[in-house]
Design a protein around this motif. Structure first.
Motif, PDB file in Angstrom:
ATOM      1  N   ARG A  46       3.864 -75.654  62.315  1.00 20.92           N
ATOM      2  CA  ARG A  46       2.884 -75.775  62.897  1.00 20.92           C
ATOM      3  C   ARG A  46       2.383 -74.449  63.443  1.00 20.92           C
ATOM      4  N   VAL A  47       3.391 -74.067  64.330  1.00 21.98           N
ATOM      5  CA  VAL A  47       3.165 -72.454  64.905  1.00 21.98           C
ATOM      6  C   VAL A  47       2.817 -71.441  63.747  1.00 21.98           C
ATOM      7  N   GLY A  48       3.535 -71.552  62.658  1.00 15.83           N
ATOM      8  CA  GLY A  48       3.780 -70.485  61.585  1.00 15.83           C
ATOM      9  C   GLY A  48       2.271 -70.409  61.007  1.00 15.83           C
ATOM     10  N   ALA A  49       1.481 -71.661  61.191  1.00 18.45           N
ATOM     11  CA  ALA A  49       0.350 -71.679  60.435  1.00 18.45           C
ATOM     12  C   ALA A  49      -0.729 -71.336  61.335  1.00 18.45           C
ATOM     13  N   THR A  50      -0.590 -71.116  62.554  1.00 19.56           N
ATOM     14  CA  THR A  50      -1.886 -71.307  63.545  1.00 19.56           C
ATOM     15  C   THR A  50      -2.361 -69.502  63.644  1.00 19.56           C
ATOM     16  N   GLY A  51      -1.562 -68.901  63.754  1.00 20.84           N
ATOM     17  CA  GLY A  51      -2.055 -67.351  63.939  1.00 20.84           C
ATOM     18  C   GLY A  51      -2.661 -67.296  65.391  1.00 20.84           C
ATOM     19  N   ARG A  52      -2.253 -68.163  66.289  1.00 18.55           N
ATOM     20  CA  ARG A  52      -3.122 -68.045  67.594  1.00 18.55           C
ATOM     21  C   ARG A  52      -2.440 -66.983  68.279  1.00 18.55           C
ATOM     22  N   PRO A  53      -2.951 -66.100  69.266  1.00 18.34           N
ATOM     23  CA  PRO A  53      -2.428 -65.304  70.113  1.00 18.34           C
ATOM     24  C   PRO A  53      -1.259 -66.081  70.913  1.00 18.34           C
ATOM     25  N   GLY A  54      -0.355 -65.288  70.793  1.00 15.29           N
ATOM     26  CA  GLY A  54       1.008 -65.911  71.514  1.00 15.29           C
ATOM     27  C   GLY A  54       1.966 -66.460  70.553  1.00 15.29           C
ATOM     28  N   ALA A  55       1.529 -66.694  69.336  1.00 10.24           N
ATOM     29  CA  ALA A  55       2.166 -67.670  68.454  1.00 10.24           C
ATOM     30  C   ALA A  55       3.009 -67.017  67.571  1.00 10.24           C
ATOM     31  N   ALA A  56       4.288 -67.021  67.380  1.00 13.54           N
ATOM     32  CA  ALA A  56       5.039 -66.144  66.690  1.00 13.54           C
ATOM     33  C   ALA A  56       4.815 -66.722  64.951  1.00 13.54           C
ATOM     34  N   GLU A  57       5.298 -65.996  64.161  1.00 14.08           N
ATOM     35  CA  GLU A  57       5.391 -66.656  62.625  1.00 14.08           C
ATOM     36  C   GLU A  57       6.734 -66.137  62.017  1.00 14.08           C
ATOM     37  N   THR A  58       7.393 -67.143  61.112  1.00 10.30           N
ATOM     38  CA  THR A  58       8.533 -66.546  60.491  1.00 10.30           C
ATOM     39  C   THR A  58       8.305 -66.576  59.174  1.00 10.30           C
ATOM     40  N   VAL A  59       8.703 -65.783  58.178  1.00  9.85           N
ATOM     41  CA  VAL A  59       8.845 -65.837  56.927  1.00  9.85           C
ATOM     42  C   VAL A  59      10.121 -65.943  56.407  1.00  9.85           C
ATOM     43  N   ALA A  60      10.282 -67.017  55.476  1.00  7.33           N
ATOM     44  CA  ALA A  60      11.661 -67.219  54.977  1.00  7.33           C
ATOM     45  C   ALA A  60      11.578 -67.168  53.450  1.00  7.33           C
ATOM     46  N   GLY A  61      12.881 -66.730  52.808  1.00  5.47           N
ATOM     47  CA  GLY A  61      13.039 -66.681  51.561  1.00  5.47           C
ATOM     48  C   GLY A  61      13.143 -65.172  50.869  1.00  5.47           C
ATOM     49  N   ARG A  62      13.789 -65.172  49.942  1.00 11.91           N
ATOM     50  CA  ARG A  62      13.855 -63.655  49.220  1.00 11.91           C
ATOM     51  C   ARG A  62      12.751 -63.034  48.914  1.00 11.91           C
ATOM     52  N   ASN A  63      11.885 -63.847  48.007  1.00 14.63           N
ATOM     53  CA  ASN A  63      10.556 -63.434  47.364  1.00 14.63           C
ATOM     54  C   ASN A  63       9.791 -63.026  48.412  1.00 14.63           C
ATOM     55  N   ALA A  64       9.524 -64.042  49.382  1.00 11.29           N
ATOM     56  CA  ALA A  64       8.313 -63.825  50.455  1.00 11.29           C
ATOM     57  C   ALA A  64       8.843 -62.729  51.435  1.00 11.29           C
ATOM     58  N   VAL A  65      10.187 -62.578  51.707  1.00  9.25           N
ATOM     59  CA  VAL A  65      10.371 -61.557  52.736  1.00  9.25           C
ATOM     60  C   VAL A  65      10.045 -60.199  51.843  1.00  9.25           C
ATOM     61  N   VAL A  66      10.526 -60.016  50.493  1.00  9.16           N
ATOM     62  CA  VAL A  66      10.130 -58.563  50.060  1.00  9.16           C
ATOM     63  C   VAL A  66       8.801 -58.522  50.008  1.00  9.16           C
ATOM     64  N   GLU A  67       7.855 -59.379  49.475  1.00 10.63           N
ATOM     65  CA  GLU A  67       6.639 -59.000  49.557  1.00 10.63           C
ATOM     66  C   GLU A  67       5.739 -58.899  50.880  1.00 10.63           C
ATOM     67  N   ALA A  68       6.531 -59.429  51.970  1.00  8.44           N
ATOM     68  CA  ALA A  68       5.883 -59.246  53.238  1.00  8.44           C
ATOM     69  C   ALA A  68       6.025 -57.704  53.401  1.00  8.44           C
ATOM     70  N   LEU A  69       7.308 -57.412  53.267  1.00  9.24           N
ATOM     71  CA  LEU A  69       7.777 -55.971  53.573  1.00  9.24           C
ATOM     72  C   LEU A  69       7.312 -54.949  52.799  1.00  9.24           C
ATOM     73  N   ARG A  70       7.031 -55.107  51.410  1.00 12.73           N
ATOM     74  CA  ARG A  70       6.189 -54.188  50.756  1.00 12.73           C
ATOM     75  C   ARG A  70       4.670 -54.070  51.193  1.00 12.73           C
ATOM     76  N   ALA A  71       4.191 -55.200  51.707  1.00 15.77           N
ATOM     77  CA  ALA A  71       2.673 -55.230  52.272  1.00 15.77           C
ATOM     78  C   ALA A  71       2.759 -54.564  53.644  1.00 15.77           C
ATOM     79  N   GLU A  72       3.891 -54.185  54.085  1.00 17.66           N
ATOM     80  CA  GLU A  72       3.718 -53.449  55.435  1.00 17.66           C
ATOM     81  C   GLU A  72       3.507 -54.388  56.507  1.00 17.66           C
ATOM     82  N   VAL A  73       3.719 -55.825  56.509  1.00 10.44           N
ATOM     83  CA  VAL A  73       3.657 -56.807  57.316  1.00 10.44           C
ATOM     84  C   VAL A  73       4.304 -56.266  58.616  1.00 10.44           C
ATOM     85  N   PRO A  74       3.933 -56.184  59.749  1.00 15.01           N
ATOM     86  CA  PRO A  74       4.505 -55.848  61.077  1.00 15.01           C
ATOM     87  C   PRO A  74       5.700 -56.993  61.258  1.00 15.01           C
ATOM     88  N   VAL A  75       6.904 -56.469  61.778  1.00  9.70           N
ATOM     89  CA  VAL A  75       8.036 -57.086  61.712  1.00  9.70           C
ATOM     90  C   VAL A  75       8.647 -57.060  63.190  1.00  9.70           C
TER      91      VAL A  75
END
Length: 326
Positions: free
Chosen positions: A68-97
């Motif tokens: 639920r929290v990962g889908a909201t994008g609300r202020p103060g809500a953290a999000e987790t990215v899990a899985g090898r493909n998802a993590v690689v794609e997120a890092l390549r897109a320069e998602v803040p970590v």
């Protein structure tokens, strides 16, 4: 002598407490009360089966909360990215970590090597953790030994977007989204808005996509350059823009005129884009100064928000270039 009933003490006297006597059977003052059927093992406090069931319920609640929290994008809500493909794609897109988690004794492959390389290049916080810890962080999702957490997105104030445009000596151009719930559409709008020189994107607080990892990836890095603001009430924010001198134009298939023929595109402008299915809400539509349409063939009912915003922003840019060349 055995069987001699005449012997002193051989016969019990009535009323003595020794031996069996006729009693109440526990039906009077000290009567025993039944507790009903024996409860199941899972319902007995302290029973191993009860503790196991409680732990399973707690884990399920944590997983649901993480999703639920990962889908909201609300202020103060953290999000987790899990899985090898998802993590690689997120890092390549320069998602803040916020932090990158790698399982202990992970089986390395090309994706893991890419993740470690990018982490080293960007000096990301790298934490080695047991798989049980990754299970907890990801809420039980399939992480394959890799997970990263995103810091909460810091949304701007809608008024700040206009103020920044005026301070820069530029004609304000703001894009507002009404009812767009797909993060990928939000990311596409952010990318188009940045490409055509807009000063920011406004989303409502409720019933709207937030700046999740999916939106970051679709924006192709534009989210790092273009601010996204969150409005408690979108119609009220649009009225504030009107008071600041902006012309509010809404996109709708049943609009009054084609967007290319609209005369206010070179003025301070807020462009409102609705969802693909429902379009703009009634109150937002009534707030707009003008409602325009994008001419498309009748066999296609509508365009998604990302495409519609791109087409409309192109027309705005074209109209402003024509004005400047005069």
């Amino acid at each position: 002598m055995a069987g001699n009933s005449q012997r002193r003490g051989a016969m019990r006297k009535t009323g003595t407490k020794k031996g069996m006597v006729v009693g109440s059977g526990g039906q009077r003052r000290k009567a025993l009360k039944g507790k009903g059927p024996t409860p199941k093992a899972e319902e007995r406090t302290g029973h191993p089966a009860s503790r196991k069931a409680a732990a399973a319920r707690k884990a399920a609640e944590k997983a649901a909360e993480a999703r639920r929290v990962g889908a909201t994008g609300r202020p103060g809500a953290a999000e987790t990215v899990a899985g090898r493909n998802a993590v690689v794609e997120a890092l390549r897109a320069e998602v803040p970590v916020k932090a990158l988690y790698v399982a202990e004794r992970i089986d390395s492959d090309d994706r893991v090597r890419d993740v470690l390389k990018i982490a080293a290049e960007r000096s990301l916080p790298l934490l080695e953790a047991p798989r049980s810890e990754l299970d907890r962080i990801t809420g039980g999702a399939v992480h394959q030994g890799l997970a990263l957490t995103l810091p909460p997105y810091e949304y701007a104030d809608p008024a700040d977007l206009v103020a920044a445009a005026f301070e820069a000596g530029e004609v304000p151009l703001i894009v507002a989204l009404d009812g767009v719930t797909d993060p990928r559409n939000l990311g596409a709008v952010v990318r188009s808005a940045a490409a055509f020189g807009a000063h920011g994107v406004v989303v409502p607080e409720r019933r709207s996509a937030g700046m999740t990892a999916g939106a970051w990836k679709t924006s192709a890095g534009a989210a790092a350059r273009l601010p996204v603001a969150k409005a408690t009430n979108l119609a009220r924010a649009l009225r504030a823009y009107q008071e600041a001198g902006l012309f509010v134009i809404g996109l709708d298939g049943a609009g009054d005129t084609d967007i290319a023929a609209a005369r206010a595109l070179d003025q301070p402008l807020c462009l409102v884009v609705g969802s693909e299915g429902a379009g703009m809400s009634r109150i937002v539509t009534e707030t707009c100064d003008l409602v325009v349409r994008i001419p498309i063939v009748s066999s296609v009912e509508s365009l998604n928000a990302g495409v519609a915003a791109g087409v409309a922003l192109y027309e705005v840019t074209r109209a402003r270039n024509v004005t400047e060349s005069r």
